[in-house]
Design an enzyme around this catalytic site. Structure first.
Site, PDB file in Angstrom:
ATOM      1  N   TYR A 145      -1.279  12.461  12.752  1.00 27.16           N
ATOM      2  CA  TYR A 145      -1.621  11.466  11.749  1.00 27.16           C
ATOM      3  C   TYR A 145      -1.085  10.250  12.212  1.00 27.16           C
ATOM      4  O   TYR A 145      -1.719   9.064  12.606  1.00 27.16           O
ATOM      5  CB  TYR A 145      -1.227  11.939  10.241  1.00 27.16           C
ATOM      6  CG  TYR A 145      -1.510  10.755   9.457  1.00 27.16           C
ATOM      7  CD1 TYR A 145      -2.779  10.348   8.995  1.00 27.16           C
ATOM      8  CD2 TYR A 145      -0.472  10.072   8.990  1.00 27.16           C
ATOM      9  CE1 TYR A 145      -2.974   9.307   8.224  1.00 27.16           C
ATOM     10  CE2 TYR A 145      -0.937   8.830   7.832  1.00 27.16           C
ATOM     11  CZ  TYR A 145      -2.009   8.661   7.545  1.00 27.16           C
ATOM     12  OH  TYR A 145      -2.212   7.777   6.766  1.00 27.16           O
ATOM     13  N   LYS A 149      -2.652   6.450  13.801  1.00 28.10           N
ATOM     14  CA  LYS A 149      -2.340   5.360  13.138  1.00 28.10           C
ATOM     15  C   LYS A 149      -1.668   4.427  14.117  1.00 28.10           C
ATOM     16  O   LYS A 149      -2.217   2.990  14.020  1.00 28.10           O
ATOM     17  CB  LYS A 149      -1.621   5.432  11.868  1.00 28.10           C
ATOM     18  CG  LYS A 149      -2.418   6.232  10.631  1.00 28.10           C
ATOM     19  CD  LYS A 149      -3.719   5.664  10.087  1.00 28.10           C
ATOM     20  CE  LYS A 149      -4.176   5.989   8.905  1.00 28.10           C
ATOM     21  NZ  LYS A 149      -5.415   5.519   8.467  1.00 28.10           N
TER      22      LYS A 149
HETATM   23  N1  NAP Z   1      -1.919   7.065  -0.003  1.00 24.41           N
HETATM   24  C1  NAP Z   1      -0.864   6.829   0.924  1.00 24.41           C
HETATM   25  O1  NAP Z   1       0.392   6.946   0.546  1.00 24.41           O
HETATM   26  C2  NAP Z   1      -1.477   5.994   2.318  1.00 24.41           C
HETATM   27  C3  NAP Z   1      -0.300   5.710   2.971  1.00 24.41           C
HETATM   28  C4  NAP Z   1      -0.630   4.952   4.152  1.00 24.41           C
HETATM   29  C5  NAP Z   1      -1.930   4.955   4.781  1.00 24.41           C
HETATM   30  N2  NAP Z   1      -3.031   5.447   3.888  1.00 24.41           N
HETATM   31  C6  NAP Z   1      -4.284   5.461   4.366  1.00 24.41           C
HETATM   32  O2  NAP Z   1      -4.960   4.674   3.350  1.00 24.41           O
HETATM   33  C7  NAP Z   1      -6.527   4.881   3.436  1.00 24.41           C
HETATM   34  C8  NAP Z   1      -7.151   5.348   2.059  1.00 24.41           C
HETATM   35  O3  NAP Z   1      -6.324   6.709   1.716  1.00 24.41           O
HETATM   36  P1  NAP Z   1      -5.961   6.811   0.027  1.00 24.41           P
HETATM   37  O4  NAP Z   1      -4.613   6.919  -0.166  1.00 24.41           O
HETATM   38  O5  NAP Z   1      -6.934   5.890  -0.808  1.00 24.41           O
HETATM   39  O6  NAP Z   1      -6.850   8.437   0.029  1.00 24.41           O
HETATM   40  P2  NAP Z   1      -8.063   8.833  -0.886  1.00 24.41           P
HETATM   41  O7  NAP Z   1      -7.857   8.585  -2.361  1.00 24.41           O
HETATM   42  O8  NAP Z   1      -8.213  10.248  -0.263  1.00 24.41           O
HETATM   43  O9  NAP Z   1      -9.186   8.143  -0.246  1.00 24.41           O
HETATM   44  C9  NAP Z   1     -10.015   8.456   1.122  1.00 24.41           C
HETATM   45  C10 NAP Z   1     -11.494   7.963   1.173  1.00 24.41           C
HETATM   46  O10 NAP Z   1     -11.908   7.770   2.303  1.00 24.41           O
HETATM   47  C11 NAP Z   1     -13.111   8.695   2.269  1.00 24.41           C
HETATM   48  N3  NAP Z   1     -13.397   9.327   3.458  1.00 24.41           N
HETATM   49  C12 NAP Z   1     -12.509  10.130   4.136  1.00 24.41           C
HETATM   50  N4  NAP Z   1     -12.875  10.449   5.320  1.00 24.41           N
HETATM   51  C13 NAP Z   1     -14.017   9.753   5.356  1.00 24.41           C
HETATM   52  C14 NAP Z   1     -15.068   9.570   6.448  1.00 24.41           C
HETATM   53  N5  NAP Z   1     -14.885  10.335   7.477  1.00 24.41           N
HETATM   54  N6  NAP Z   1     -16.091   8.724   6.307  1.00 24.41           N
HETATM   55  C15 NAP Z   1     -15.870   8.137   5.212  1.00 24.41           C
HETATM   56  N7  NAP Z   1     -15.317   8.022   4.061  1.00 24.41           N
HETATM   57  C16 NAP Z   1     -14.423   8.990   4.324  1.00 24.41           C
HETATM   58  C17 NAP Z   1     -12.976   9.432   0.860  1.00 24.41           C
HETATM   59  O11 NAP Z   1     -14.218   9.978   0.141  1.00 24.41           O
HETATM   60  P3  NAP Z   1     -14.832  11.293   0.739  1.00 24.41           P
HETATM   61  O12 NAP Z   1     -13.655  12.341   1.045  1.00 24.41           O
HETATM   62  O13 NAP Z   1     -15.746  11.593  -0.509  1.00 24.41           O
HETATM   63  O14 NAP Z   1     -15.261  11.032   2.082  1.00 24.41           O
HETATM   64  C18 NAP Z   1     -12.260   8.768   0.005  1.00 24.41           C
HETATM   65  O15 NAP Z   1     -13.087   7.465  -0.622  1.00 24.41           O
HETATM   66  C19 NAP Z   1      -6.615   6.205   4.586  1.00 24.41           C
HETATM   67  O16 NAP Z   1      -6.840   5.607   5.840  1.00 24.41           O
HETATM   68  C20 NAP Z   1      -4.821   6.592   4.500  1.00 24.41           C
HETATM   69  O17 NAP Z   1      -4.725   7.109   5.735  1.00 24.41           O
HETATM   70  C21 NAP Z   1      -2.661   6.104   2.559  1.00 24.41           C
END
Ligand code: NAP
Length: 241
Positions: A145, A149
């Site tokens: 992961y 990134k």
């Molecule tokens: N939360 C954290 O602590 C954190 C920290 C650093 C970075 N991030 C990054 O922030 C971003 C958003 O994550 P989040 O925390 O908001 O998680 P989340 O609540 O799981 O949201 C992920 C979103 O992406 C969609 N998704 C996943 N795979 C996809 C694909 N192949 N095509 C289109 N849509 C897709 C999901 O919907 P479906 O599953 O229905 O497709 C959902 O809407 C990600 O890139 C994650 O790596 C998160």
């Protein structure tokens, strides 16, 4: 002119907060959210009053159709889709399982952004912005992961050089721990949460709205000279010096 904004992964967590921020700030904006599942896409579109398109960012056929569904020039692209890699089924031979995990990490966190951006690139309007959501994980433990990134940030540097002459910026927001999203798939424990909060200077978890606020700034005219960068939003858990 009202802005058109595309947020991949806009049905949950950070992406959803970004879509909500644009609609709150700009009532005329044409905001489009994507996700892989029709039910959550439809529900989010209805709840936020935006347009929803079902699109798996890792599938070239679906991404190509996404570009056709924009309906005109695009001002802001936010590549928020991503997440932890899928594990292989338990009976998978070890090297096959390793390959499965790494492919999944790269597809979800690098290739989805690469494909989506390539597909809509020619529709981006001057003054536009591409913002991709990276992670503090790129600066720390490697793993599939974090490596994906880190590659996202490396790719962004070249994208910035390509888009800059057209007056379009390209940046990565490296998010620290953000609570209240689907990212950890129910696996967050109180102890892990406390440890992640303790390493911040602000002594709190990040929120999806923290990230949305930075996205909104990066997409504003005042950020026109800010490009090719990784902007860290993590409460001080990782400092660049
Ligand atoms: N939360 C954290 O602590 C954190 C920290 C650093 C970075 N991030 C990054 O922030 C971003 C958003 O994550 P989040 O925390 O908001 O998680 P989340 O609540 O799981 O949201 C992920 C979103 O992406 C969609 N998704 C996943 N795979 C996809 C694909 N192949 N095509 C289109 N849509 C897709 C999901 O919907 P479906 O599953 O229905 O497709 C959902 O809407 C990600 O890139 C994650 O790596 C998160």
């Amino acid at each position: 002119m009202p802005r058109r904004v595309l947020v991949t992964g806009g049905t949950s967590g950070i992406g959803r907060a970004i879509a909500a921020r644009f609609t709150a700030e700009e009532s005329e904006a044409d905001v489009i959210v994507t996700g892989r599942h029709a039910d959550t896409v439809e529900r989010t579109a209805k709840e936020l009053g935006v347009r929803g398109l079902v699109c798996d960012a890792t599938r070239p056929d679906q991404v190509a159709a996404l570009a056709d569904g924009l309906g005109g020039p695009l001002d802001v692209l936010v590549n928020a889709a991503g997440g932890l890699p899928e594990d292989a089924p338990t009976d998978t031979p070890p090297l096959e399982a390793l390959l499965h995990t790494w492919r999944s990490a790269l597809e979800q966190n690098l290739l989805g952004a690469v494909l989506t951006t390539a597909s809509v690139q020619e529709h981006l309007a001057p003054g536009g912005a591409v913002i991709s959501i990276g992670s503090i994980g790129a600066e720390r433990r490697g793993g599939a992961y974090g490596t994906a990134k880190a590659a996202l940030a490396a790719w962004n540097a070249g994208l910035s050089a390509d888009l800059g002459p057209r007056g379009i910026t390209a940046n990565v927001i490296a998010a620290g721990y953000v609570a209240g999203t689907g990212f950890f798939r129910g696996a967050m424990t109180d102890e892990r949460h406390d440890n992640l909060v303790r390493e911040t200077h602000t002594k709190r978890a990040g929120t999806p709205e923290d990230i949305a606020a930075t996205v909104y700034f990066l997409a504003s005219p005042g950020a026109g000279q800010l490009t090719g960068q990784t902007v860290h939003v993590n409460g001080g858990a990782f400092t660049t010096r």
